[in-house]
Design a protein around this motif. Structure first.
Motif, short mmCIF file in Angstrom:
data_model
loop_
_atom_site.label_atom_id
_atom_site.label_comp_id
_atom_site.label_asym_id
_atom_site.label_seq_id
_atom_site.Cartn_x
_atom_site.Cartn_y
_atom_site.Cartn_z
N GLY A 124 0.79 -1.21 0.00
CA GLY A 124 0.00 0.00 0.00
C GLY A 124 0.83 1.27 0.00
O GLY A 124 0.45 2.27 0.61
N VAL A 125 1.98 1.24 -0.70
CA VAL A 125 2.85 2.40 -0.76
C VAL A 125 3.03 2.85 -2.21
O VAL A 125 2.72 2.12 -3.15
CB VAL A 125 4.24 2.10 -0.14
N GLY A 126 3.52 4.06 -2.38
CA GLY A 126 3.72 4.60 -3.71
C GLY A 126 4.96 4.01 -4.37
O GLY A 126 5.79 3.34 -3.74
N PHE A 127 5.08 4.30 -5.67
CA PHE A 127 6.17 3.73 -6.47
C PHE A 127 6.72 4.79 -7.42
O PHE A 127 5.96 5.40 -8.17
CB PHE A 127 5.65 2.53 -7.27
N VAL A 128 8.02 5.01 -7.37
CA VAL A 128 8.71 5.87 -8.33
C VAL A 128 9.08 4.99 -9.51
O VAL A 128 9.97 4.14 -9.41
CB VAL A 128 9.94 6.55 -7.72
N PHE A 129 8.42 5.19 -10.64
CA PHE A 129 8.52 4.31 -11.80
C PHE A 129 9.55 4.87 -12.77
O PHE A 129 9.29 5.76 -13.56
CB PHE A 129 7.15 4.20 -12.48
N ASP A 130 10.76 4.31 -12.72
CA ASP A 130 11.86 4.77 -13.57
C ASP A 130 11.72 4.26 -14.99
O ASP A 130 11.42 3.08 -15.21
CB ASP A 130 13.20 4.28 -13.01
N THR A 131 12.00 5.12 -15.95
CA THR A 131 12.08 4.68 -17.35
C THR A 131 13.39 3.93 -17.58
O THR A 131 14.40 4.21 -16.93
CB THR A 131 12.01 5.88 -18.30
N PRO A 132 13.43 2.98 -18.51
CA PRO A 132 14.64 2.21 -18.78
C PRO A 132 15.59 2.95 -19.74
O PRO A 132 15.97 2.44 -20.79
CB PRO A 132 14.09 0.92 -19.41
N THR A 133 15.95 4.18 -19.38
CA THR A 133 16.64 5.08 -20.31
C THR A 133 17.99 5.56 -19.79
O THR A 133 18.50 6.59 -20.22
CB THR A 133 15.75 6.31 -20.59
#
Length: 314
Positions: free
Chosen positions: A66-75
């Motif tokens: 139930g926590v947030g997620f910093v979604f990194d691009t594969p770049t």
């Protein structure tokens, strides 16, 4: 979104992010990634499927907790020089950076209950372990501007400069992010002596970047180093230490030079890694938790569980 409205800085619990994308794809999935460049995988159904399978366990973990997620691009390697080595001219490179944002945003949209922040990742012009040919801040802003513009055009909510080895390149990326009105996060890497590959201390680098950038970074992180390499160099009473709000540590305690020569994956001691994260959390109040080389979702889950337990009653 601005630096002051980034939810990971105000959340009651730290956000998660992923682990070692490239090391997992190479050593676990046995996918050939020349130059450790994952972004070309976006050009094929098979490649996109491999990346989906990589991200899914981390997204599952964030949902479960139930926590947030910093979604990194594969770049991390999708900049001008590295892109050219992989046969991408500027036009094609800008397009694939936009597609990277769209790809992770689409995966996040499949999980409407998950608070995900789409983060455009910019890596170093050099290899990430040594400084090599250093740029001025102005040169770095120009070099990395293509990625920053592509991220903004595609709807990214923030930009992170990851595995920064010297201050001027980080300043340049901060300027490039400011030019497209996106908050910047600077993630520095250190050697086993706790100093950047440039020889500068973490505190001096953060002070230089904060002073020179037109808009100071939202916060700082440390990545691609084991916590034992820098924990003894942190001063809880120093203002600069309070600027570090995230860590993406390596699984291994080996130096950069040793990792560069390694031919097998070193997953390290996961319990020890979690314990050292907990020690860091006492000094830094971590807001973003993830991993780097050699780590996977098991590492991130163990670290999160250890920190969550340690914060009870705090």
């Amino acid at each position: 979104m601005t630096a002051t409205t980034l939810p990971q800085l105000t959340s009651a619990r730290p956000f998660l992010t992923d682990g070692g994308l490239e090391t997992t794809l190479v050593y676990v999935n046995e996918i050939d990634l020349p130059d450790f460049a994952a972004f070309p995988l976006l050009d094929s159904d098979e490649g996109r499927g491999a990346m989906r399978s990589y991200y899914d366990p981390y997204l599952d973990l964030a949902e479960d907790q139930g926590v947030g997620f910093v979604f990194d691009t594969p770049t991390w390697r999708a900049s001008l020089d590295w892109g050219a080595r992989r046969g991408f001219d500027a036009i094609r490179l800008a397009a694939i950076n936009r597609r990277a944002v769209e790809f992770v945003a689409a995966l996040a949209a499949e999980r409407p209950g998950l608070q995900a922040i789409v983060n455009g990742v910019i890596g170093p012009r050099g290899d990430g372990y040594i400084v090599g040919s250093a740029m001025s801040a102005a040169e770095a802003a120009a070099h990395h501007g293509l990625q920053a513009r592509a991220f903004a055009e595609a709807g990214a909510e923030m930009i992170s400069a990851v595995t920064m080895t010297y201050a001027d390149e980080a300043i340049g990326i901060t300027r490039a992010a400011d030019a497209v009105s996106l908050p910047a996060v600077i993630s520095l890497t250190v050697e086993t002596d706790g100093r950047l590959p440039s020889g500068q201390t973490l505190g001096d680098a953060i002070a230089q970047i904060d002073t020179a950038a037109p808009t100071a970074p939202a916060y700082y992180m440390v990545n691609c180093a084991h916590p034992t390499h820098f924990i003894d160099h942190l001063d809880a009473s120093a203002g600069w230490a309070g600027r570090i709000r995230g860590v993406r540590a390596n699984a291994s305690t080996m130096s950069h030079a040793e990792l560069d020569a390694a031919t097998e994956l070193d997953r390290g001691d996961i319990a020890e890694l979690a314990d050292t994260y907990a020690q860091l959390d006492e000094v830094l109040d971590l807001r973003v938790i993830g991993g780097c080389c050699g780590t996977d979702h098991e590492h991130v889950r163990t670290v999160y569980d250890r920190l969550a337990g340690g914060r009870v009653g705090r």
